[in-house]
Design a protein around this motif. Structure first.
Motif, PDB file in Angstrom:
ATOM      1  N   HIS A  14     -57.365  38.506  -1.290  1.00 24.71           N
ATOM      2  CA  HIS A  14     -56.691  38.284   0.021  1.00 24.71           C
ATOM      3  C   HIS A  14     -55.897  36.754  -0.403  1.00 24.71           C
ATOM      4  O   HIS A  14     -54.859  36.611   0.079  1.00 24.71           O
ATOM      5  CB  HIS A  14     -57.648  37.922   1.023  1.00 24.71           C
ATOM      6  CG  HIS A  14     -58.421  39.191   1.440  1.00 24.71           C
ATOM      7  ND1 HIS A  14     -59.252  39.814   0.827  1.00 24.71           N
ATOM      8  CD2 HIS A  14     -58.043  40.395   2.470  1.00 24.71           C
ATOM      9  CE1 HIS A  14     -59.588  41.164   1.317  1.00 24.71           C
ATOM     10  NE2 HIS A  14     -58.956  41.253   2.410  1.00 24.71           N
ATOM     11  N   GLU A 155     -53.102  40.008  19.386  1.00 22.40           N
ATOM     12  CA  GLU A 155     -53.532  40.958  18.139  1.00 22.40           C
ATOM     13  C   GLU A 155     -54.261  39.769  17.176  1.00 22.40           C
ATOM     14  O   GLU A 155     -54.056  38.539  17.459  1.00 22.40           O
ATOM     15  CB  GLU A 155     -52.650  41.501  17.519  1.00 22.40           C
ATOM     16  CG  GLU A 155     -51.449  40.512  16.787  1.00 22.40           C
ATOM     17  CD  GLU A 155     -50.453  41.270  15.951  1.00 22.40           C
ATOM     18  OE1 GLU A 155     -50.905  42.338  15.404  1.00 22.40           O
ATOM     19  OE2 GLU A 155     -49.313  40.858  15.866  1.00 22.40           O
ATOM     20  N   ARG A 157     -55.026  37.439  14.379  1.00 22.12           N
ATOM     21  CA  ARG A 157     -54.148  36.655  13.630  1.00 22.12           C
ATOM     22  C   ARG A 157     -54.807  35.474  13.100  1.00 22.12           C
ATOM     23  O   ARG A 157     -55.561  34.898  13.806  1.00 22.12           O
ATOM     24  CB  ARG A 157     -52.779  36.379  14.387  1.00 22.12           C
ATOM     25  CG  ARG A 157     -52.974  35.479  15.515  1.00 22.12           C
ATOM     26  CD  ARG A 157     -51.896  35.055  16.071  1.00 22.12           C
ATOM     27  NE  ARG A 157     -51.329  36.314  16.860  1.00 22.12           N
ATOM     28  CZ  ARG A 157     -49.889  36.629  17.225  1.00 22.12           C
ATOM     29  NH1 ARG A 157     -48.807  35.940  16.711  1.00 22.12           N
ATOM     30  NH2 ARG A 157     -49.656  37.781  18.177  1.00 22.12           N
ATOM     31  N   THR A 166     -55.798  33.641   6.831  1.00 21.58           N
ATOM     32  CA  THR A 166     -55.687  35.085   6.768  1.00 21.58           C
ATOM     33  C   THR A 166     -57.432  35.532   7.382  1.00 21.58           C
ATOM     34  O   THR A 166     -58.268  34.641   7.243  1.00 21.58           O
ATOM     35  CB  THR A 166     -55.254  36.052   5.929  1.00 21.58           C
ATOM     36  OG1 THR A 166     -55.110  37.304   6.161  1.00 21.58           O
ATOM     37  CG2 THR A 166     -56.214  35.945   4.716  1.00 21.58           C
ATOM     38  N   SER A 168     -59.961  38.765   6.937  1.00 17.81           N
ATOM     39  CA  SER A 168     -60.437  39.852   5.853  1.00 17.81           C
ATOM     40  C   SER A 168     -61.266  41.131   6.433  1.00 17.81           C
ATOM     41  O   SER A 168     -61.057  42.120   6.015  1.00 17.81           O
ATOM     42  CB  SER A 168     -60.707  39.396   4.636  1.00 17.81           C
ATOM     43  OG  SER A 168     -62.140  39.068   4.969  1.00 17.81           O
ATOM     44  N   ARG A 174     -59.244  44.338   5.717  1.00 15.91           N
ATOM     45  CA  ARG A 174     -57.878  43.967   6.307  1.00 15.91           C
ATOM     46  C   ARG A 174     -57.246  43.226   5.225  1.00 15.91           C
ATOM     47  O   ARG A 174     -57.863  42.082   4.866  1.00 15.91           O
ATOM     48  CB  ARG A 174     -58.433  43.179   7.539  1.00 15.91           C
ATOM     49  CG  ARG A 174     -57.074  42.780   8.259  1.00 15.91           C
ATOM     50  CD  ARG A 174     -57.363  41.755   9.491  1.00 15.91           C
ATOM     51  NE  ARG A 174     -56.145  41.559  10.323  1.00 15.91           N
ATOM     52  CZ  ARG A 174     -55.559  40.528  10.000  1.00 15.91           C
ATOM     53  NH1 ARG A 174     -55.892  39.589   9.270  1.00 15.91           N
ATOM     54  NH2 ARG A 174     -54.261  40.270  10.945  1.00 15.91           N
ATOM     55  N   GLN A 175     -56.040  43.474   5.107  1.00 14.94           N
ATOM     56  CA  GLN A 175     -55.307  42.676   4.168  1.00 14.94           C
ATOM     57  C   GLN A 175     -54.337  41.744   5.026  1.00 14.94           C
ATOM     58  O   GLN A 175     -54.291  42.065   6.102  1.00 14.94           O
ATOM     59  CB  GLN A 175     -54.227  43.756   3.310  1.00 14.94           C
ATOM     60  CG  GLN A 175     -55.028  44.718   2.550  1.00 14.94           C
ATOM     61  CD  GLN A 175     -55.803  43.788   1.340  1.00 14.94           C
ATOM     62  OE1 GLN A 175     -55.206  43.196   0.657  1.00 14.94           O
ATOM     63  NE2 GLN A 175     -57.274  44.222   1.355  1.00 14.94           N
ATOM     64  N   HIS A 177     -51.764  39.725   7.054  1.00 18.15           N
ATOM     65  CA  HIS A 177     -50.825  40.459   8.002  1.00 18.15           C
ATOM     66  C   HIS A 177     -49.533  39.761   7.661  1.00 18.15           C
ATOM     67  O   HIS A 177     -49.524  38.782   6.977  1.00 18.15           O
ATOM     68  CB  HIS A 177     -51.181  40.202   9.888  1.00 18.15           C
ATOM     69  CG  HIS A 177     -50.294  40.685  10.241  1.00 18.15           C
ATOM     70  ND1 HIS A 177     -48.935  40.100  10.826  1.00 18.15           N
ATOM     71  CD2 HIS A 177     -50.344  41.862  11.236  1.00 18.15           C
ATOM     72  CE1 HIS A 177     -48.603  40.763  11.751  1.00 18.15           C
ATOM     73  NE2 HIS A 177     -49.317  41.931  12.096  1.00 18.15           N
ATOM     74  N   PRO A 178     -48.446  40.488   7.994  1.00 13.96           N
ATOM     75  CA  PRO A 178     -47.153  39.973   7.528  1.00 13.96           C
ATOM     76  C   PRO A 178     -46.763  38.569   8.263  1.00 13.96           C
ATOM     77  O   PRO A 178     -46.349  37.631   7.624  1.00 13.96           O
ATOM     78  CB  PRO A 178     -46.292  41.070   8.097  1.00 13.96           C
ATOM     79  CG  PRO A 178     -46.757  42.257   7.956  1.00 13.96           C
ATOM     80  CD  PRO A 178     -48.326  41.943   8.210  1.00 13.96           C
ATOM     81  N   GLU A 179     -47.463  38.547   9.418  1.00 17.13           N
ATOM     82  CA  GLU A 179     -47.279  37.049   9.933  1.00 17.13           C
ATOM     83  C   GLU A 179     -48.023  35.908   9.407  1.00 17.13           C
ATOM     84  O   GLU A 179     -47.755  34.583   9.201  1.00 17.13           O
ATOM     85  CB  GLU A 179     -47.799  37.238  11.465  1.00 17.13           C
ATOM     86  CG  GLU A 179     -47.151  36.159  12.452  1.00 17.13           C
ATOM     87  CD  GLU A 179     -45.703  36.285  12.763  1.00 17.13           C
ATOM     88  OE1 GLU A 179     -44.929  35.600  12.208  1.00 17.13           O
ATOM     89  OE2 GLU A 179     -45.298  37.338  13.519  1.00 17.13           O
ATOM     90  N   GLU A 180     -49.173  36.505   8.888  1.00 16.49           N
ATOM     91  CA  GLU A 180     -49.850  35.416   8.209  1.00 16.49           C
ATOM     92  C   GLU A 180     -49.449  35.043   6.665  1.00 16.49           C
ATOM     93  O   GLU A 180     -49.572  33.810   6.241  1.00 16.49           O
ATOM     94  CB  GLU A 180     -51.541  36.052   7.844  1.00 16.49           C
ATOM     95  CG  GLU A 180     -52.027  36.420   9.080  1.00 16.49           C
ATOM     96  CD  GLU A 180     -53.355  37.137   8.922  1.00 16.49           C
ATOM     97  OE1 GLU A 180     -54.356  36.944  10.017  1.00 16.49           O
ATOM     98  OE2 GLU A 180     -53.416  37.953   8.025  1.00 16.49           O
TER      99      GLU A 180
END
Length: 200
Positions: A14, A155, A157, A166, A168, A174-175, A177-180
């Motif tokens: 991560h 959501e 985040r 991030t 996990s 949980r990988q 997130h694009p926002e992270e």
């Protein structure tokens, strides 16, 4: 050209992904960015039993002395009970010579982390990193609220004014997130821009 080091430790990948994003942001900010990791200090049997990720494209940092060759250092680690893990702490414990000579004074620093849960020590881990950087004389850049992706509760985040983060989940499923990842890029870019201004 401003030189940025992204220095990280990652057990499950991560933080490695976040490190790549920070470096992308630093390059977008006009800097040259290198990514290095600290050495694994856990016994091989522990690494195997815990299924740590051992394949990576990033080399281990050569020595603490390498830090002096950069204008900015961005440090990322997962959390271990609300603080940086022993692998990263062991590296910083070898930087006494840099501290004694003031070799890192005036450089720019920043931090990023990952936790299993939303309240799993993100900010205390960031501060455990930042404390080392402040003792070495670095000027700290956080994930300021110019990055709006850390706002909202619609959501799960990551994100903190003290650094990019991030989440996990407990099993690591949980990988980032694009926002992270966008937050990590934003942090890298701000670090590069700040370092350029300070060295001008």
């Amino acid at each position: 050209m401003t030189k940025v080091l992204v220095l990280y430790y990652s057990s499950y990948g991560h933080i490695e992904q976040m490190a790549d994003a920070v470096a992308e942001g630093a390059r977008a900010g006009g800097a040259e960015a290198d990514i290095r990791r600290v050495a694994e200090t856990a016994p091989p049997e522990v690494v195997t039993a815990a299924h740590f990720k051992t394949d990576t494209a990033h080399p281990v940092i050569e020595s603490p002395a390498a830090l002096a060759g950069y204008d900015a250092i961005v440090v990322g680690t997962p959390t271990r009970f609300g603080r940086m893990p022993s692998q990263m702490a062991a590296f910083w414990d070898t930087t006494g010579g840099l501290w004694a000579t003031g070799a890192l004074v005036g450089k720019v620093g920043a931090a990023f982390t990952s936790t299993a849960s939303q309240h799993g020590g993100q900010e205390t881990t960031l501060f455990s990193i930042i404390t080392n950087l402040l003792h070495q004389g670095l000027t700290i850049v956080g994930l300021d609220y110019g990055f709006k992706g850390q706002m909202g509760v619609d959501e799960v985040r990551g994100g903190s004014p003290y650094g990019a983060t991030t989440i996990s989940d407990g099993d690591g499923s949980r990988q980032p997130h694009p926002e992270e990842l966008a937050g990590a890029r934003y942090l890298g870019q701000r670090v590069a821009q700040t370092a350029a201004k300070l060295s001008a």
